[in-house]
Design an enzyme around this catalytic site. Structure first.
Site, short mmCIF file in Angstrom:
data_model
loop_
_atom_site.label_atom_id
_atom_site.label_comp_id
_atom_site.label_asym_id
_atom_site.label_seq_id
_atom_site.Cartn_x
_atom_site.Cartn_y
_atom_site.Cartn_z
N HIS A 100 0.85 -1.19 0.00
CA HIS A 100 0.00 0.00 0.00
C HIS A 100 0.88 1.23 0.00
CE1 HIS A 100 0.82 -1.14 4.14
NE2 HIS A 100 0.82 0.16 4.42
N HIS A 102 1.10 5.25 1.04
CA HIS A 102 0.54 6.37 1.79
C HIS A 102 0.68 7.61 0.93
CE1 HIS A 102 0.66 4.32 5.85
NE2 HIS A 102 1.60 3.61 5.24
P1 5GP Z 1 1.73 0.62 7.42
O1 5GP Z 1 2.00 0.90 8.87
O2 5GP Z 1 1.62 -0.86 7.17
O3 5GP Z 1 2.67 1.32 6.47
O4 5GP Z 1 0.32 1.28 7.10
C1 5GP Z 1 -0.90 0.71 7.45
C2 5GP Z 1 -1.88 1.84 7.55
O5 5GP Z 1 -3.18 1.29 7.50
C3 5GP Z 1 -1.77 2.64 8.85
O6 5GP Z 1 -1.52 4.02 8.55
C4 5GP Z 1 -3.12 2.43 9.53
O7 5GP Z 1 -3.60 3.58 10.20
C5 5GP Z 1 -4.01 2.02 8.36
N1 5GP Z 1 -5.11 1.13 8.72
C6 5GP Z 1 -5.02 -0.03 9.44
N2 5GP Z 1 -6.23 -0.58 9.58
C7 5GP Z 1 -7.11 0.22 8.93
C8 5GP Z 1 -8.53 0.17 8.71
O8 5GP Z 1 -9.23 -0.75 9.13
N3 5GP Z 1 -9.08 1.18 7.98
C9 5GP Z 1 -8.33 2.21 7.47
N4 5GP Z 1 -8.98 3.14 6.78
N5 5GP Z 1 -7.00 2.29 7.65
C10 5GP Z 1 -6.40 1.32 8.38
#
Ligand code: 5GP
Length: 113
Positions: A100, A102
């Protein structure tokens, strides 16, 4: 089989999310815990790739589609300028192992991811 990722469950409609972009293969949503005034997430609907390195090697056209979608979202939400972050690996802050991006904007600080 492994458990579906949170993003697969969002793509399947099992977990609610605010959608900001959708194509055949890509979904864009608002991050549930925003770390910038604009904090959006873009990901393939399918969980075939855990991180951006795997995606780039396995389906570069899909990676290019994510980047094009990021620009579209930035045009719509942050005046066209944005930070694109792919956390890769737990020690780098990755918590969801379904690739994913950001998309961050709207008044960034050094601490925005
Ligand atoms: P990572 O930390 O893996 O780079 O990013 C994962 C992102 O997914 C985090 O910024 C977190 O806030 C977001 N996230 C996790 N669970 C959910 C969810 O159920 N809904 C939404 N909209 N975002 C989520």
């Amino acid at each position: 089989m492994s458990e579906p990722t949170v993003f697969e469950r969002i793509a399947a409609g099992e977990i609610p999310a605010t959608k900001v972009f959708e194509s055949d293969r890509v979904l864009g949503i608002r991050d549930i815990a925003p770390k910038a005034p604009v904090h959006l997430l873009l990901f393939p609907k399918a969980a075939d790739y855990a991180n951006v390195t795997e995606l780039a090697a396995g389906d570069p056209a899909l990676l290019a589609e994510l980047v094009a979608a990021a620009q579209q979202l930035a045009d719509e939400h942050t005046g066209g300028q944005y930070r694109l972050v792919f956390n890769t690996g737990a020690e780098a802050g990755q918590t969801v192992f379904h690739v994913h991006a950001h998309v961050l904007g709207g008044g960034l600080t050094e601490a925005s991811l």
